[in-house]
Design a protein around this motif. Structure first.
Motif, PDB file in Angstrom:
ATOM      1  N   LYS A 173     -15.564   4.179  24.227  1.00 24.42           N
ATOM      2  CA  LYS A 173     -15.071   5.552  24.124  1.00 24.42           C
ATOM      3  C   LYS A 173     -14.409   6.029  25.407  1.00 24.42           C
ATOM      4  O   LYS A 173     -13.744   7.064  25.403  1.00 24.42           O
ATOM      5  CB  LYS A 173     -16.194   6.497  23.721  1.00 24.42           C
ATOM      6  CG  LYS A 173     -17.312   6.655  24.744  1.00 24.42           C
ATOM      7  CD  LYS A 173     -18.339   7.654  24.259  1.00 24.42           C
ATOM      8  CE  LYS A 173     -19.398   7.954  25.318  1.00 24.42           C
ATOM      9  NZ  LYS A 173     -20.378   8.952  24.863  1.00 24.42           N
ATOM     10  N   SER A 174     -14.568   5.277  26.501  1.00 25.32           N
ATOM     11  CA  SER A 174     -13.920   5.680  27.752  1.00 25.32           C
ATOM     12  C   SER A 174     -12.431   5.351  27.747  1.00 25.32           C
ATOM     13  O   SER A 174     -11.666   5.934  28.513  1.00 25.32           O
ATOM     14  CB  SER A 174     -14.597   4.997  28.943  1.00 25.32           C
ATOM     15  OG  SER A 174     -14.460   3.586  28.859  1.00 25.32           O
ATOM     16  N   VAL A 175     -12.006   4.427  26.895  1.00 18.61           N
ATOM     17  CA  VAL A 175     -10.590   4.043  26.876  1.00 18.61           C
ATOM     18  C   VAL A 175      -9.964   4.131  25.485  1.00 18.61           C
ATOM     19  O   VAL A 175      -8.746   4.221  25.365  1.00 18.61           O
ATOM     20  CB  VAL A 175     -10.383   2.602  27.432  1.00 18.61           C
ATOM     21  CG1 VAL A 175     -10.807   2.526  28.882  1.00 18.61           C
ATOM     22  CG2 VAL A 175     -11.148   1.573  26.610  1.00 18.61           C
ATOM     23  N   SER A 203     -17.513  -2.552  25.096  1.00 20.70           N
ATOM     24  CA  SER A 203     -17.365  -2.331  23.664  1.00 20.70           C
ATOM     25  C   SER A 203     -18.176  -3.373  22.909  1.00 20.70           C
ATOM     26  O   SER A 203     -17.980  -4.578  23.092  1.00 20.70           O
ATOM     27  CB  SER A 203     -15.889  -2.435  23.259  1.00 20.70           C
ATOM     28  OG  SER A 203     -15.760  -2.679  21.878  1.00 20.70           O
ATOM     29  N   LEU A 204     -19.085  -2.928  22.055  1.00 17.43           N
ATOM     30  CA  LEU A 204     -19.824  -3.863  21.215  1.00 17.43           C
ATOM     31  C   LEU A 204     -18.904  -4.535  20.207  1.00 17.43           C
ATOM     32  O   LEU A 204     -19.157  -5.670  19.793  1.00 17.43           O
ATOM     33  CB  LEU A 204     -20.955  -3.130  20.497  1.00 17.43           C
ATOM     34  CG  LEU A 204     -22.212  -2.880  21.336  1.00 17.43           C
ATOM     35  CD1 LEU A 204     -23.172  -1.963  20.591  1.00 17.43           C
ATOM     36  CD2 LEU A 204     -22.907  -4.183  21.703  1.00 17.43           C
ATOM     37  N   ALA A 205     -17.853  -3.841  19.803  1.00 18.27           N
ATOM     38  CA  ALA A 205     -16.902  -4.462  18.874  1.00 18.27           C
ATOM     39  C   ALA A 205     -16.278  -5.708  19.497  1.00 18.27           C
ATOM     40  O   ALA A 205     -16.077  -6.723  18.812  1.00 18.27           O
ATOM     41  CB  ALA A 205     -15.815  -3.465  18.480  1.00 18.27           C
ATOM     42  N   ASP A 206     -15.978  -5.651  20.799  1.00 17.11           N
ATOM     43  CA  ASP A 206     -15.453  -6.835  21.486  1.00 17.11           C
ATOM     44  C   ASP A 206     -16.498  -7.941  21.532  1.00 17.11           C
ATOM     45  O   ASP A 206     -16.194  -9.119  21.326  1.00 17.11           O
ATOM     46  CB  ASP A 206     -15.023  -6.479  22.920  1.00 17.11           C
ATOM     47  CG  ASP A 206     -13.756  -5.635  22.955  1.00 17.11           C
ATOM     48  OD1 ASP A 206     -12.975  -5.669  21.981  1.00 17.11           O
ATOM     49  OD2 ASP A 206     -13.550  -4.936  23.967  1.00 17.11           O
ATOM     50  N   ALA A 207     -17.756  -7.560  21.823  1.00 20.39           N
ATOM     51  CA  ALA A 207     -18.825  -8.548  21.945  1.00 20.39           C
ATOM     52  C   ALA A 207     -19.163  -9.199  20.605  1.00 20.39           C
ATOM     53  O   ALA A 207     -19.602 -10.346  20.567  1.00 20.39           O
ATOM     54  CB  ALA A 207     -20.074  -7.894  22.537  1.00 20.39           C
ATOM     55  N   TRP A 208     -18.956  -8.460  19.508  1.00 19.00           N
ATOM     56  CA  TRP A 208     -19.356  -8.959  18.187  1.00 19.00           C
ATOM     57  C   TRP A 208     -18.201  -9.495  17.358  1.00 19.00           C
ATOM     58  O   TRP A 208     -18.426 -10.073  16.300  1.00 19.00           O
ATOM     59  CB  TRP A 208     -20.023  -7.835  17.390  1.00 19.00           C
ATOM     60  CG  TRP A 208     -21.298  -7.330  17.978  1.00 19.00           C
ATOM     61  CD1 TRP A 208     -21.988  -7.853  19.038  1.00 19.00           C
ATOM     62  CD2 TRP A 208     -22.047  -6.194  17.527  1.00 19.00           C
ATOM     63  NE1 TRP A 208     -23.114  -7.111  19.289  1.00 19.00           N
ATOM     64  CE2 TRP A 208     -23.188  -6.087  18.371  1.00 19.00           C
ATOM     65  CE3 TRP A 208     -21.869  -5.263  16.512  1.00 19.00           C
ATOM     66  CZ2 TRP A 208     -24.130  -5.081  18.218  1.00 19.00           C
ATOM     67  CZ3 TRP A 208     -22.811  -4.262  16.347  1.00 19.00           C
ATOM     68  CH2 TRP A 208     -23.935  -4.173  17.197  1.00 19.00           C
ATOM     69  N   GLU A 209     -16.980  -9.301  17.803  1.00 18.67           N
ATOM     70  CA  GLU A 209     -15.823  -9.634  16.961  1.00 18.67           C
ATOM     71  C   GLU A 209     -15.819 -11.092  16.534  1.00 18.67           C
ATOM     72  O   GLU A 209     -15.603 -11.414  15.355  1.00 18.67           O
ATOM     73  CB  GLU A 209     -14.523  -9.305  17.700  1.00 18.67           C
ATOM     74  CG  GLU A 209     -13.276  -9.585  16.868  1.00 18.67           C
ATOM     75  CD  GLU A 209     -11.996  -9.212  17.596  1.00 18.67           C
ATOM     76  OE1 GLU A 209     -10.965  -9.022  16.919  1.00 18.67           O
ATOM     77  OE2 GLU A 209     -12.020  -9.103  18.848  1.00 18.67           O
TER      78      GLU A 209
END
Length: 240
Positions: free
Chosen positions: A121-123, A173-179
């Protein structure tokens, strides 16, 4: 490492630990993560994991093209399909939006919830004029009407992990970690940590049985006569 641990947990074993605050996280030698206190855990159904995979993949598509209306709608549909339901926005009747504008606003709100929980959410762009601050009057969380139980613990864990990253001044970002784990689940590939290329590394680590055998031999050599030592060492080894 914590993000990868959650990827293994959710997309591999199919459960979620809902309380990863710093007191419950141990960093082991080699950077491995151990999570304590499993009082707030939940088994996830295959359907739950499938829905989360869709949320992560459409969130990543939106993050790459935040001005794409189709990407926004796709993310909104994925969050809605997970079981998230919204209250109508409180708007003056004189300025009631058209049906198209209301649908766009709902998609923006659902997308903002996904960004708030799993994005950075920071970027990342927060759509619809919503705020990424959970305590703000403009937070998309204020419009929540219903929220699936499986996503409650996952959302709690996501907020705590993001808080840890923020404290360490890391954009995360968890989305990056989980993608990757989410994408590979679609194709039924084994997760990265279970693949053949990692087997050599795993084989290099001593197994518990080998450690116990070696320890039994050392104990026998210290306290027993030579013949008894050999007999006891063989006896213990044969039972392990």
């Amino acid at each position: 490492a914590l993000g990868e641990a959650y990827a293994r947990m959710i997309f591999g074993a199919g459960f979620v630990h809902g309380d990863p605050h710093p007191g419950n996280v141990f960093i082991q030698p080699g950077g491995r993560v151990a999570l304590l206190d499993c009082g707030q855990t939940k088994q996830l159904s295959s359907s739950d994991v499938d829905k989360l995979e869709r949320v992560i993949s459409t969130l990543q598509a939106y993050r790459r093209a935040p001005d794409d209306r189709a990407a926004l709608a796709g993310l909104g549909d994925a969050v809605r399909a997970y079981g998230v339901d919204l209250r109508p926005r409180e708007i003056d009747d004189l300025y009631a939006p058209t049906a198209e504008a209301a649908a766009l606003d709902d998609d923006a709100c659902l997308a903002a919830i996904a960004v708030t929980l799993f994005g950075d959410k920071s970027v990342d762009a927060i759509p619809g004029g919503y705020s990424a601050d959970e305590l703000s009057a403009d937070s998309p969380l204020k419009r929540l009407k219903s929220f699936p139980q499986a996503l409650v613990l996952m959302g709690r864990a996501a907020v705590i992990i993001r808080g840890i990253a923020s404290k360490l001044e890391v954009n995360y970002s968890l989305a990056d970690a989980w993608e990757q784990a989410a994408a590979e689940r679609i194709t039924n590939l084994p997760p990265p940590w279970a693949r053949a290329e990692n087997s050599a590394e795993a084989a290099a680590e001593p197994r518990l049985r080998d450690v116990l055998k070696a320890r039994a031999r050392r104990v026998a050599e210290r306290v027993l006569p030579s013949r008894a030592k050999r007999w006891l060492a063989r006896r213990i080894a044969s039972r392990l």
